[in-house]
Design a protein around this motif. Structure first.
Motif, mmCIF file in Angstrom:
data_model
loop_
_atom_site.group_PDB
_atom_site.id
_atom_site.type_symbol
_atom_site.label_atom_id
_atom_site.label_comp_id
_atom_site.label_asym_id
_atom_site.label_seq_id
_atom_site.Cartn_x
_atom_site.Cartn_y
_atom_site.Cartn_z
ATOM 1 N N UNK A 1 -15.920 26.604 -13.160
ATOM 2 C CA UNK A 1 -15.060 25.721 -13.492
ATOM 3 C C UNK A 1 -16.006 24.372 -13.425
ATOM 4 N N UNK A 2 -15.399 23.427 -14.461
ATOM 5 C CA UNK A 2 -16.455 22.366 -14.505
ATOM 6 C C UNK A 2 -16.242 21.779 -16.132
ATOM 7 N N UNK A 3 -17.220 20.808 -16.379
ATOM 8 C CA UNK A 3 -17.294 20.483 -17.780
ATOM 9 C C UNK A 3 -18.154 21.452 -18.505
ATOM 10 N N UNK B 1 -29.246 20.233 -15.696
ATOM 11 C CA UNK B 1 -28.709 19.336 -14.666
ATOM 12 C C UNK B 1 -27.291 19.429 -14.664
ATOM 13 N N UNK B 2 -26.711 19.561 -15.973
ATOM 14 C CA UNK B 2 -24.892 19.525 -16.084
ATOM 15 C C UNK B 2 -24.589 20.834 -15.669
ATOM 16 N N UNK B 3 -25.410 21.972 -15.878
ATOM 17 C CA UNK B 3 -25.090 23.318 -15.651
ATOM 18 C C UNK B 3 -25.028 23.540 -13.930
ATOM 19 N N UNK B 4 -26.021 22.776 -13.378
ATOM 20 C CA UNK B 4 -26.274 23.031 -11.747
ATOM 21 C C UNK B 4 -24.768 22.321 -11.127
ATOM 22 N N UNK B 5 -23.951 21.529 -11.948
ATOM 23 C CA UNK B 5 -22.798 21.065 -11.384
ATOM 24 C C UNK B 5 -21.520 21.742 -11.512
ATOM 25 N N UNK B 6 -21.741 22.905 -12.271
ATOM 26 C CA UNK B 6 -20.633 23.950 -12.530
ATOM 27 C C UNK B 6 -20.212 24.689 -11.330
ATOM 28 N N UNK B 7 -19.013 24.781 -10.892
ATOM 29 C CA UNK B 7 -18.713 25.644 -9.717
ATOM 30 C C UNK B 7 -18.241 26.722 -10.111
ATOM 31 N N UNK B 8 -18.481 27.914 -8.954
ATOM 32 C CA UNK B 8 -17.960 29.111 -8.914
ATOM 33 C C UNK B 8 -16.646 29.269 -8.342
ATOM 34 N N UNK B 9 -15.446 29.600 -9.187
ATOM 35 C CA UNK B 9 -14.363 29.385 -8.904
ATOM 36 C C UNK B 9 -13.855 30.886 -8.177
ATOM 37 N N UNK C 1 -13.600 20.931 -27.985
ATOM 38 C CA UNK C 1 -12.913 20.848 -27.214
ATOM 39 C C UNK C 1 -12.854 21.043 -25.986
ATOM 40 N N UNK C 2 -12.650 20.240 -24.935
ATOM 41 C CA UNK C 2 -12.847 20.228 -23.424
ATOM 42 C C UNK C 2 -12.353 21.576 -22.879
ATOM 43 N N UNK C 3 -13.256 22.114 -22.399
ATOM 44 C CA UNK C 3 -13.052 23.495 -21.663
ATOM 45 C C UNK C 3 -13.464 23.230 -19.980
ATOM 46 N N UNK C 4 -12.384 23.434 -19.392
ATOM 47 C CA UNK C 4 -12.549 23.289 -17.807
ATOM 48 C C UNK C 4 -12.962 24.479 -17.033
ATOM 49 N N UNK D 1 -17.939 22.171 -21.623
ATOM 50 C CA UNK D 1 -17.825 22.280 -23.222
ATOM 51 C C UNK D 1 -19.266 22.317 -23.847
ATOM 52 N N UNK D 2 -20.256 21.665 -23.239
ATOM 53 C CA UNK D 2 -21.533 21.653 -23.744
ATOM 54 C C UNK D 2 -22.377 23.034 -23.810
ATOM 55 N N UNK D 3 -21.691 23.900 -23.019
ATOM 56 C CA UNK D 3 -22.274 25.232 -23.090
ATOM 57 C C UNK D 3 -21.539 26.290 -23.886
ATOM 58 N N UNK D 4 -20.430 26.004 -24.646
ATOM 59 C CA UNK D 4 -19.729 26.982 -25.159
ATOM 60 C C UNK D 4 -20.398 27.749 -26.326
ATOM 61 N N UNK D 5 -21.044 27.100 -27.113
ATOM 62 C CA UNK D 5 -21.753 27.670 -28.361
ATOM 63 C C UNK D 5 -22.883 28.497 -27.734
#
Length: 304
Positions: A268-270, A228-236, A168-171, A272-276
């Protein structure tokens, strides 16, 4: 794509014979005395100070558990030829309380996570703790004994490496760094944590643990895509601080300062791919010096 890492948790309740003095962070003390006493008990050729020089080290329980030396005759993946050792197949989770004095009759508890093939070595860790208690620990080498121990069955931690996660989507989520997190990026200690730093560290740790302690048949993992996806995640929000603490190294015969980050940080960001992968890190920790408890964190919150 799923990777499963077997593990079990050994729980030990202990009591001092008299007053016992321990540092506020106790993992290093237990890691040191457990290793020294087990080597004394199991080492066959005690004339070798360095396990790498011993002709028996590839078949030695102690060398596998506490030295974890790669076989020089086998090619190593992940550029591991650059490193003199590989991650140990265990994580010590010491008492979390900051108290430093335990009186006779008081108890403290230690958890040890045994990873992969090390799940078969539960008796060796119990022996190591018993010997450590007989030897003594902390200021004045005060003795302790095990009052009770138990272990879980073997769990399998599943990590999904999927650029399009079905989770499930985690933002947004918050990580609470409970013990100092020591990450290296660009050959320097990370003091300004970004999300990709911890993902890089976890990808490296999980794949290496799997290869050396579970199976050499590791599936192909989309590392570059995940980074590449991880580098798009922002620190809130970040409430991290640098915490320095000291330990004494008997091997190097000197005191060492091992600093790391502690506190809370929200991303914050997409996610979900990193949750497990992050959930696996809760169990196996992240970064350097994980064997004596550094790099412990907890996922506090997640939102959609």
């Amino acid at each position: 794509m799923i990777v499963e890492i077997p593990y079990k948790i050994l729980n030990l309740d202990c009591e001092p014979e008299d007053e016992l003095y321990l540092p506020s962070f106790k993992g290093s003390s237990f890691r040191g005395v457990i290793g020294r006493t087990l080597r004394k008990a199991l080492c066959v050729l005690k004339t070798y100070k360095d396990c790498r020089q011993c002709p028996l080290y590839l078949n030695c329980y102690y060398a596998y558990i506490f030295e974890t030396i790669p076989n020089p005759e086998k090619p190593l993946p992940f550029n591991l030829h650059k490193y003199p050792s590989i991650p140990h197949p265990f994580v010590i989770k010491p008492p979390e309380e900051k108290k430093t004095l335990y009186k006779k009759g008081e108890t403290f508890s230690i958890k040890i996570v045994l990873i992969g093939k090390a799940t078969a070595y539960e008796p060796h860790f119990i022996l190591a703790m018993r010997l450590a208690g007989e030897h003594g620990i902390g200021k004045g080498n005060r003795k302790f004994f095990i009052t009770n121990y138990s272990s879980t069955g073997i769990f399998k931690q599943s990590i999904t490496f999927d650029l399009n996660s079905n989770h499930p989507s985690i933002s947004e989520l918050t990580l609470q760094l409970l013990t100092p997190l020591r990450l290296i990026y660009g050959k320097k200690l990370v003091k300004n944590l970004e999300f990709h730093h911890i993902i890089r560290a976890l990808l490296r740790r999980i794949t290496i643990l799997y290869y050396f302690h579970v199976s050499e048949n590791i599936p192909e993992i989309p590392v570059k895509g995940l980074i590449n996806l991880a580098e798009k995640i922002k620190t809130v929000q970040s409430n991290l601080k640098w915490f320095d603490w000291e330990r004494y190294s008997y091997r190097q015969n000197r005191r060492m300062v091992l600093g790391g980050l502690i506190g809370d940080i929200t991303f914050a960001g997409e996610l979900s791919p990193f949750y497990t992968l992050l959930k696996a890190g809760e169990i196996f920790h992240a970064g350097k010096n994980t064997s004596f408890g550094l790099g412990k964190y907890k996922i506090l919150t997640s939102g959609e």
